[in-house]
Scaffold this motif. Structure first.
Motif, PDB file in Angstrom:
ATOM      1  N   GLU A 145      51.259  63.285  14.117  1.00 26.72           N
ATOM      2  CA  GLU A 145      50.249  64.341  14.220  1.00 26.72           C
ATOM      3  C   GLU A 145      49.060  64.091  13.289  1.00 26.72           C
ATOM      4  N   GLY A 205      51.558  68.108  18.430  1.00 27.86           N
ATOM      5  CA  GLY A 205      50.276  68.720  18.726  1.00 27.86           C
ATOM      6  C   GLY A 205      50.331  70.197  19.024  1.00 27.86           C
ATOM      7  N   PRO A 206      50.647  71.025  18.035  1.00 28.51           N
ATOM      8  CA  PRO A 206      50.760  72.459  18.301  1.00 28.51           C
ATOM      9  C   PRO A 206      49.445  73.120  18.697  1.00 28.51           C
ATOM     10  N   THR A 207      48.324  72.493  18.392  1.00 30.25           N
ATOM     11  CA  THR A 207      47.044  73.030  18.846  1.00 30.25           C
ATOM     12  C   THR A 207      46.463  72.067  19.888  1.00 30.25           C
ATOM     13  N   PRO A 208      45.601  72.564  20.762  1.00 31.11           N
ATOM     14  CA  PRO A 208      44.974  71.655  21.732  1.00 31.11           C
ATOM     15  C   PRO A 208      44.248  70.484  21.059  1.00 31.11           C
ATOM     16  N   ARG A 209      43.540  70.754  19.979  1.00 34.11           N
ATOM     17  CA  ARG A 209      42.801  69.693  19.276  1.00 34.11           C
ATOM     18  C   ARG A 209      43.758  68.594  18.798  1.00 34.11           C
ATOM     19  N   GLU A 210      44.879  68.964  18.205  1.00 32.91           N
ATOM     20  CA  GLU A 210      45.843  67.973  17.722  1.00 32.91           C
ATOM     21  C   GLU A 210      46.475  67.214  18.885  1.00 32.91           C
ATOM     22  N   VAL A 212      56.634  72.554  21.107  1.00 30.69           N
ATOM     23  CA  VAL A 212      55.365  73.268  20.960  1.00 30.69           C
ATOM     24  C   VAL A 212      54.573  73.366  22.260  1.00 30.69           C
ATOM     25  N   ARG A 213      54.934  72.574  23.283  1.00 29.55           N
ATOM     26  CA  ARG A 213      54.197  72.641  24.549  1.00 29.55           C
ATOM     27  C   ARG A 213      55.001  71.985  25.655  1.00 29.55           C
TER      28      ARG A 213
END
Length: 186
Positions: free
Chosen positions: A33, A57-62, A99-100
């Protein structure tokens, strides 16, 4: 170079086995990450992420940074094998570290040819391949059925159409999915 990213205890001979947990004694300790990754551009002929990408990648950016790094370190025509639990299976739903969901349809967003086709057709899918300047295309796709669906399919008791409908309506039809991507680079 072959990269086994997020190897855990599943180390492969002839691969660089990578994990963030030093206690698992990988060949390299790397937090996937944190970008950029420690490898040069175009060095990996093959990359494996077996039950890893859904944890990153818990956020879209990551997440988009991770996908960009996969592209960057891949050699032209590199194969990236992604194995993930199906998002409607208990093994995905019950793990708080997921996370996704990773789906073939989501991975298509990184395919530039598809992005261009969608633009011509007026389809509103996000053209991530064009936005990020990467090009990953699906070259293989395999779903692994869970029982009782697997037994019913093997016995010829259920058609492919019925399986597709079951996948849309029920949990625990498909246990995991294997997608092989190819890095299209010129």
């Amino acid at each position: 170079m072959k990269l086994n990213l997020g190897c855990g205890s599943q180390k492969l001979e002839g691969w660089v086995n990578v994990d963030s947990a030093a206690s698992l004694m990988p060949d390299q300790v790397v937090d996937l990450e944190r970008t950029p990754w420690p490898w040069s551009d175009n060095v990996a002929e093959e990359i494996l992420l077996s039950h890893v990408l859904e944890h990153l990648g818990p956020t879209p950016r990551e997440f988009l940074a991770i996908m960009t790094e996969l592209w960057r370190v891949s050699a032209p025509s590199a194969r990236i094998t992604v194995i993930v639990p199906h998002p409607r299976h208990d093994s995905f739903l019950n793990d708080p570290t997921h996370v996704r969901p990773i789906t073939p349809e989501g991975l298509l967003l990184f395919d530039r040819r598809r992005n261009l086709e969608w633009a011509e057709q007026g389809v509103g899918n996000t053209p991530l391949g064009l936005i990020l300047g990467i090009d990953l295309t699906i070259v293989e796709l395999e779903h692994f059925l869970d029982d009782p669906w697997l037994s019913r399919a093997q016995a010829g008791e259920i058609s492919r159409t019925e399986l597709i409908e079951a996948e849309k309506r029920y949990n625990n039809v498909i246990s995991q999915t294997r997608v092989v991507l190819e890095a299209r680079k010129t």
